[in-house]
Write an enzyme that holds these catalytic residues in place. Structure first.
Site, PDB file in Angstrom:
ATOM      1  N   ASP A   1      10.090  56.828  70.948  1.00 26.97           N
ATOM      2  CA  ASP A   1       9.207  56.250  69.938  1.00 26.97           C
ATOM      3  C   ASP A   1       7.965  57.128  69.791  1.00 26.97           C
ATOM      4  OD1 ASP A   1       7.575  54.778  68.298  1.00 26.97           O
ATOM      5  OD2 ASP A   1       7.582  52.968  69.509  1.00 26.97           O
TER       6      ASP A   1
ATOM      7  N   LYS B   1       7.822  44.350  76.821  1.00 26.14           N
ATOM      8  CA  LYS B   1       6.933  45.430  77.233  1.00 26.14           C
ATOM      9  C   LYS B   1       6.925  45.537  78.753  1.00 26.14           C
ATOM     10  CE  LYS B   1       5.224  46.587  73.149  1.00 26.14           C
ATOM     11  NZ  LYS B   1       5.325  47.959  72.585  1.00 26.14           N
TER      12      LYS B   1
ATOM     13  N   LYS C   1       8.891  54.619  63.061  1.00 24.93           N
ATOM     14  CA  LYS C   1       7.751  53.847  62.575  1.00 24.93           C
ATOM     15  C   LYS C   1       7.241  54.537  61.311  1.00 24.93           C
ATOM     16  CE  LYS C   1       5.706  51.673  66.671  1.00 24.93           C
ATOM     17  NZ  LYS C   1       6.866  51.645  67.553  1.00 24.93           N
TER      18      LYS C   1
ATOM     19  N   ASP D   1      10.366  48.340  76.615  1.00 22.71           N
ATOM     20  CA  ASP D   1       9.498  49.379  76.058  1.00 22.71           C
ATOM     21  C   ASP D   1       8.389  49.672  77.056  1.00 22.71           C
ATOM     22  OD1 ASP D   1       8.005  51.127  74.582  1.00 22.71           O
ATOM     23  OD2 ASP D   1       7.539  49.743  72.952  1.00 22.71           O
TER      24      ASP D   1
ATOM     25  N   ALA E   1      12.834  39.958  68.712  1.00 21.82           N
ATOM     26  CA  ALA E   1      11.590  39.320  69.134  1.00 21.82           C
ATOM     27  C   ALA E   1      10.909  40.246  70.122  1.00 21.82           C
ATOM     28  CB  ALA E   1      11.873  37.975  69.777  1.00 21.82           C
ATOM     29  N   THR E   2       9.568  40.312  70.073  1.00 22.59           N
ATOM     30  CA  THR E   2       8.806  41.177  70.975  1.00 22.59           C
ATOM     31  C   THR E   2       8.035  40.335  71.973  1.00 22.59           C
ATOM     32  OG1 THR E   2       8.574  42.894  69.290  1.00 22.59           O
ATOM     33  CG2 THR E   2       7.030  42.950  71.131  1.00 22.59           C
TER      34      THR E   2
ATOM     35  N   GLU F   1      12.893  51.998  76.037  1.00 18.59           N
ATOM     36  CA  GLU F   1      12.155  52.808  75.063  1.00 18.59           C
ATOM     37  C   GLU F   1      10.988  53.546  75.717  1.00 18.59           C
ATOM     38  OE1 GLU F   1       9.516  51.715  71.105  1.00 18.59           O
ATOM     39  OE2 GLU F   1      11.338  50.561  71.544  1.00 18.59           O
TER      40      GLU F   1
END
Length: 333
Positions: free
Chosen positions: A216, A138, A240, A167, A110-111, A193
């Site tokens: 990333d 984030k 990605k 991240d 989940a983000t 990240e």
């Protein structure tokens, strides 16, 4: 070859250290029965207009791929349409065509966007209640001390058994990153990240080894050889497909590196499903960043790979296993 444009707003803008994402604009590509998607995201890929110009100038899809190294989103869409076409013609699912022994189910995280301490904790708790075993938050847009408070609250909300990823989207300086990692180490993070900017490979190598590091943005725009040269700069690599120029390139890179996950750039259903196939072909056991459909206010077609209890079952139908309405008012290319 048929190209159509689309624009999808996010339900809620996603705030990151790199800026706010409010919508996703891109192009669907159809070659015979094969479907692809090019959804550029500046910072990771070429711009929307560069992608559009590239796609409209293609005369021969079969030979165009060799000239699209600097247009990763366009190459992603074109290569995917060709791969989907070929898999459909063979009557096999794309992930089975990519690998002889793929997994059939992929765990996903989940983000959580940038939000207050209380909102972050509530969102993390809700994600765990919905079956997610991994949450990604984030950070980097707020002062380090505030992000530390957010992470503390998230750990308290989800308990010791849930994996937490952060991240920073390159939002910290070296000093901030060192201070953040020291303060965050006690919260048993899976990794942080992209703590530093994409071009600071030396800085990533010099970070204290107290929390695992993932890269990333640092992979975008680089060749396979250049990415392999970063193997000593991180513990995990985030692939990605849209930013790397295609599912084929993501799978090739994933086979060369250890400890990879596959994520999307908050794509529409065609590219998102393709990323699921890539993760399955690589047999990834870590949770991947593929649970992004819920961020979109709508989509361009029904989702053949919905998230259920923190996992996604890979579509078994021919090709991608998805079909879409092609009525987006697009243009011929």
């Amino acid at each position: 070859m048929r190209v159509e444009k689309f624009s999808i707003p996010l339900k809620t803008p996603l705030s990151t250290a790199a800026g706010e994402i409010r919508e996703r604009r891109g192009f669907t590509i159809r070659i015979d029965e094969g479907m692809g998607e090019a959804t550029p995201l500046p910072g990771w890929t070429e711009s929307y207009e560069e992608c559009r110009e590239t796609l409209t100038e293609i005369d021969d899809p079969e030979t165009a791929l060799a000239d699209l190294d600097d247009r990763p989103a366009a190459r992603h869409g074109l290569s995917l349409a060709l791969m989907d076409r070929d898999a459909r013609e063979e009557g096999v699912s794309l992930f089975c065509r990519l690998d002889d022994d793929p997994v059939e189910e992929v765990a996903v995280n989940a983000t959580l966007g940038d939000s207050s301490v209380e909102e972050s904790a509530d969102a993390a708790h809700e994600a765990v209640e919905n079956g997610f075993g991994t949450v990604k938050c984030k950070v980097g847009a707020r002062p380090v001390d505030e992000d530390v408070r957010r992470v503390r609250a998230i750990r308290e909300a989800v308990g010791p058994d849930t994996a937490i990823r952060l991240d920073a989207n390159g939002g910290w300086t070296r000093e901030e990153a060192g201070r953040a990692l020291a303060a965050l180490a006690e919260y048993d993070l899976e990794y942080v990240e992209q703590p530093l900017s994409a071009d600071d490979a030396a800085g990533h190598r010099e970070l204290p080894p107290i929390v695992p590091i993932a890269l990333d943005e640092a992979l975008a725009g680089r060749t396979v050889a250049e990415i392999e040269a970063l193997a000593d700069a991180a513990d995990v690599f985030v692939l990605k497909p849209m930013a790397l120029g295609g599912v084929d390139r993501a799978v090739e890179l994933g086979r060369r590196l250890e400890n990879v996950i596959v994520t999307t750039t908050i794509d529409a259903v065609i590219a998102r499903t393709a990323a699921v196939h890539a993760a399955a072909a690589l047999g990834i056991e870590r949770a991947c960043g593929l649970a992004t459909a819920g961020m979109l206010a709508e989509d361009i077609a029904p989702d053949p790979a919905p998230v259920r209890h923190g996992t996604v079952a890979v579509p078994r139908g021919p090709g991608l296993g998805t079909d879409g309405p092609w009525d987006g008012g697009g243009f011929d290319a």
